[in-house]
Design a protein around this motif. Sequence first.
Motif, mmCIF file in Angstrom:
data_model
loop_
_atom_site.group_PDB
_atom_site.id
_atom_site.type_symbol
_atom_site.label_atom_id
_atom_site.label_comp_id
_atom_site.label_asym_id
_atom_site.label_seq_id
_atom_site.Cartn_x
_atom_site.Cartn_y
_atom_site.Cartn_z
ATOM 1 N N UNK A 119 0.772 -1.022 -0.154
ATOM 2 C CA UNK A 119 0.073 0.058 -0.052
ATOM 3 C C UNK A 119 0.954 1.207 -0.027
ATOM 4 N N UNK A 120 0.301 2.329 -0.537
ATOM 5 C CA UNK A 120 1.125 3.734 -0.597
ATOM 6 C C UNK A 120 -0.055 4.686 0.052
ATOM 7 N N UNK A 121 0.824 5.493 0.742
ATOM 8 C CA UNK A 121 -0.325 6.836 1.372
ATOM 9 C C UNK A 121 -0.705 7.504 0.291
ATOM 10 N N UNK A 122 -1.728 8.270 0.566
ATOM 11 C CA UNK A 122 -2.481 9.426 -0.455
ATOM 12 C C UNK A 122 -2.048 10.789 0.381
ATOM 13 N N UNK A 123 -1.729 11.602 -0.423
ATOM 14 C CA UNK A 123 -1.160 13.014 0.196
ATOM 15 C C UNK A 123 -2.092 14.136 -0.403
ATOM 16 N N UNK A 124 -2.129 15.134 0.364
ATOM 17 C CA UNK A 124 -2.764 16.307 -0.211
ATOM 18 C C UNK A 124 -1.671 17.221 -1.041
#
Length: 409
Positions: free
Chosen positions: A181-186
């Motif tokens: 999984x990878x993080x989602x960023x603003x």
Amino acid sequence: MTLEKIQELLKEKDQMQLLAYYDELTEEGKAKLLAGIASIDWSFEEDLAHPADMSGKGRQIHPIEGLRRAEIEKRAQEFEQVGLEAIRKGKVGAVLLAGGMGTRLGVDGPKGAYDIGITRPLYIFEQQMRNLKEVTDRAQATVPLYIMTSDKNHAQTVAFWKEHAFFGYPESEIYFFQQDMAPAVDYQGKILLESKDMPALSPNGNGGWFSSMQRAGLTEDLHARGIEWLNIYAVDNVLQRITDPIFVGATILSGVNCGAKVVCKNDPHERVGVLCMDGDMPDIIEYYELTEEMANERDEKGDLAYIYGVILNYLFRLSKLEEIVGNKIPVHIVEKKIECVDEDGVTRKPEKENGRKFETLAVDLIKPMGTVLPFEVVREREFAPIKNKTGVDSVESARELLKQNGVKL
Ligand code: UTP
């Protein structure tokens, strides 16, 4: 990790917003949040700081040679024999890429569990297994099937296959493994919260399928079985031919490291990535990267020079995969609408793009593989992708194609 350790880490990373609601959470919620944060793969920081060069500058693009239908039909028997032989000797495995979120289709649960039937249930997984069984019945041998899921759909996928008795396939030949999984960023690079007790993490694209298989310890099984080739395929094509013996045979005989099923482009501007050469390496060029001149270029027979559209069905040589698995492939930073906790503390799906996700793509493995055989298939017989509910590449269009191919819905 303890709260203190997490605080230390987040301060250093300037990501303290992840603990904004910590004090409101139950003990269970607190533990969940800390575990979620501890699982974050921080390599995205480097990807944001030094994005891969996607400009295509400096490439020496020219057309690639492929195997066309006329030639395939002429040599079908020879190819098929070699393919069947490889399958009978246990040299071929299949890998189903089913870790995606299926956001465009917009259904809860795994995309493969979608029922495309009309008068009776017919699940996408089921239809694909029918296609695989045609091959294994003909070869009188089984092909091990490795199914990639993600944290978001793993439990549901496994339960669905069990509930449906593995669609009549031997359970001992089926393995599930989870992708990363990878993080989602603003837009400021801050990791979003999916809920007050969970950072927004999503599947990191389909490019990491082999490293995830390795991490899951499955390469030992591949070796124990004597597998030499892996056929990877997308869950969303209901006409997918899996371990097609003619394709397998043609790839083996051509001596390449990778076979790619392709459809010939319908028109010069069809929105599909096409195979090409970059200098002496195979590569992919996206439709938006083709200049007007390249899009319209023709070969001596009058066909489009950049014609081979990929359909996410590849046959990879295992020994080469193992050689290149540590190579970095480009990380695509994609703008998306990310459901997240907003300023009012409520989880909402935004109307427009609000941040970025990080994805690698299986197609980017073609270049490091070094050699590829584009293998033309008849679009109407092998390509019925389901991306959307209606319109192009939809449930409707796939049903039409299934009917044309004699599948009772
Ligand atoms: P797509 O990108 O078309 O599918 O992936 P998706 O992510 O499910 O759909 P959208 O974009 O959210 O609507 C093509 C194939 O790659 C798999 C998908 O399951 C599908 O078989 N995939 C995609 C993964 O296995 N992992 C991923 O992280 C992404």
